[in-house]
Design an enzyme around this catalytic site. Structure first.
Site, PDB file in Angstrom:
ATOM      1  N   GLU A 161     -25.514 -26.428   0.429  1.00 16.88           N
ATOM      2  CA  GLU A 161     -25.280 -27.602   1.270  1.00 16.88           C
ATOM      3  C   GLU A 161     -24.864 -27.203   2.677  1.00 16.88           C
ATOM      4  O   GLU A 161     -25.280 -27.806   3.670  1.00 16.88           O
ATOM      5  CB  GLU A 161     -24.202 -28.486   0.631  1.00 16.88           C
ATOM      6  CG  GLU A 161     -24.003 -29.832   1.322  1.00 16.88           C
ATOM      7  CD  GLU A 161     -22.918 -29.824   2.392  1.00 16.88           C
ATOM      8  OE1 GLU A 161     -22.762 -30.848   3.091  1.00 16.88           O
ATOM      9  OE2 GLU A 161     -22.233 -28.793   2.558  1.00 16.88           O
ATOM     10  N   ASP A 214     -21.704 -24.460  -3.012  1.00 16.86           N
ATOM     11  CA  ASP A 214     -21.376 -23.397  -2.065  1.00 16.86           C
ATOM     12  C   ASP A 214     -20.157 -23.753  -1.222  1.00 16.86           C
ATOM     13  O   ASP A 214     -19.699 -24.905  -1.199  1.00 16.86           O
ATOM     14  CB  ASP A 214     -22.572 -23.105  -1.159  1.00 16.86           C
ATOM     15  CG  ASP A 214     -23.034 -24.336  -0.384  1.00 16.86           C
ATOM     16  OD1 ASP A 214     -22.977 -25.453  -0.939  1.00 16.86           O
ATOM     17  OD2 ASP A 214     -23.453 -24.187   0.780  1.00 16.86           O
TER      18      ASP A 214
END
Length: 483
Positions: A144, A77
């Site tokens: 994350e 991400d």
């Protein structure tokens, strides 16, 4: 130059493709599908766990079958931030990249080099047929940036390697062997609204032009916090103007980004308009003077707006402003063990109006000492509870304790010295990495983190220094060759 003309071409090829794929946190479906497709076409086996984490496996090249398995790790991400005047849909639009001298940046948005460049390098390794290495496992984790969800959900036995190279650091020539732990503290204020007073004049006060940045990597730079600046102005308005009203307030976006912009719609009696304008000009000059070294482009603006439908009950929004003004922000303490390392910090990250007459204030705390992390979290909690807010918490994550006797650290240091004729720095980082969570599930892991040079991550100023990508790539390949 264009991005596909940069060296090393194979790394930039994959990074270019990654920037074209939307991948907000918790919405990684498109990047997962892309990696699965690329791997399938190359005959690379892929495992996916229940959280969405991916594991790609590539056998050792000929002659390296006796080498230990190495895990290359990056997260899928990216932080999605943009300037307020930029139109961009992070769920659907590709990132527009610009080569600017020795730097690659995006047009008014985050670039996603955090951690897209790590993904690109790992893919380049497993998709190449001319790189010498032992068995490779590529671990790509989800979410994350907003919750470390993928690392938290990782199960024992998903991967087999005992050496992990985290590709999520941001300073070429520095090798990281430890990081801070973190937690989040969220306050919810009940701020019921009443019909706006039609005797008043209404204005939007805005704070913009701040650099912001990563709440771990940039917190020690003393940059302005838009929420704190706005709170100061609102507090002065409450003290100096009768019938001072607040209709809307917003500031910041993500828990791990220092807020760059904030605004509020306020109401005053018409006879106070001139005094408000004078107060704004004086305040703006003071802020510009305070931040002239760190945020020279800061702007405080005031513009007339139409009368809103509602404004907040004064007692409620007063308590909100008191809390925003009192809530600590910035560096709390520096490490006594490692020079120039922030030990403990807190970030007043965002203020958002929600449904049901609620205003949600999000903060995040970091520390390399667990008790200190809890202490600053409790201080923030106490400020909000004293102001009458409901307080909840985001799942925390552990720090990663340095291991100066790491064998892979020794390999990486020797490699860097041989390649570049100088020593790499051994560092710990105040930002959070997934390594602490990996160590909980895989206590025998030997880990380091390294990467090329990035600036302005978690903000639209994010950029990557192109020459350092080549150096980092060369270093990565040499480490794999010499494990």
């Amino acid at each position: 130059m264009k991005i596909n003309e940069l060296e090393p071409k194979i790394v930039w090829k994959y990074f270019d493709e990654i920037t074209r794929i939307p991948r907000p946190s918790k919405k990684e479906e498109k990047i997962i599908a892309y990696i699965e497709d690329v791997a399938a076409k190359a005959g690379i086996p892929v495992k996916k766990d229940a959280a969405g984490n991916l594991l790609l496996t590539k056998p050792a090249t000929k002659g390296f079958e006796d080498r230990p398995t190495v895990i290359l790790q990056a997260h899928l991400d990216m932080v999605c931030e943009k300037n307020s005047d930029v139109v961009h849909d992070f769920d659907n639009d590709p990132i527009k990249t610009v080569v600017d001298g020795d730097w690659l940046r995006a047009q008014g948005t985050t670039l996603g080099a955090d951690n897209g460049i790590g993904l690109a390098a790992a893919l380049a390794v497993v998709m190449s047929d001319d790189i010498e290495h032992g068995k490779i496992e590529c671990l790509f984790t989800v979410d994350e940036e907003t919750g470390l969800t993928g690392a938290n959900a990782l199960q024992s036995g998903f991967m087999t390697g005992k050496i992990l190279l985290n590709l999520d650091s941001e300073d070429e020539g520095q090798i990281f062997i430890g990081c801070a732990g973190g937690k989040g503290t969220i306050a919810t204020f009940k701020c019921p609204a009443i019909k706006a007073d039609d005797r008043k004049s209404f204005f939007r006060v805005g704070v913009s032009g701040l650099k912001g940045g990563h709440s771990g990597c940039d917190i020690e730079k003393g940059r302005g916090n838009a929420n704190k600046i706005l709170a100061r102005f609102l507090y002065a308005g409450m003290k100096n103007f009768d019938n001072f009203g607040l209709s809307t307030i917003k500031g910041g976006n993500l828990h791990n980004a220092i807020p760059r912009e904030a605004s509020a719609v306020i109401g005053i009696m018409p006879e106070d308009r001139e005094q408000l304008s004078v107060a704004l000009n004086v305040f703006a000059a003071d802020i510009a003077n305070e931040l002239k070294k760190t945020d020279p482009d800061v702007k405080i603006t005031l513009e007339s707006v139409e009368m809103p439908q509602y404004e907040l009950i004064s007692d409620n929004f007063h308590r909100l402003v008191y809390a925003l003004l009192t809530c600590p922000h910035g560096v709390i303490s520096m490490s006594r063990d490692i020079d120039d390392l922030v030990e403990t910090s807190t970030n007043l990250a965002s203020v958002k109006m929600a449904d049901d007459d609620k205003i949600i204030v999000e903060t995040s705390q970091r520390s390399s000492i667990e008790s200190a992390k809890q202490a600053i979290g409790e201080q923030v909690e106490a400020v909000f509870r004293f102001a009458g807010a409901e307080v909840t918490f985001r799942d925390g994550y552990p720090g990663w304790a340095p291991n100066p006797d790491s064998k892979i650290l020794k390999v990486a240091l020797e490699s860097y010295r041989r390649l570049f004729g100088k020593d790499a720095e051994i560092k710990a980082i105040h930002a959070g990495l997934e390594c602490g969570l990996f160590m909980e599930k895989y206590p025998d892991l030997d880990m380091i983190s390294f990467g090329p040079t990035l600036y302005g991550v978690h903000s639209p100023d994010e950029r990557i220094e192109i020459p350092t990508v080549g150096m980092w790539w060369q270093h990565l390949l040499d480490v794999l060759r010499n494990v």
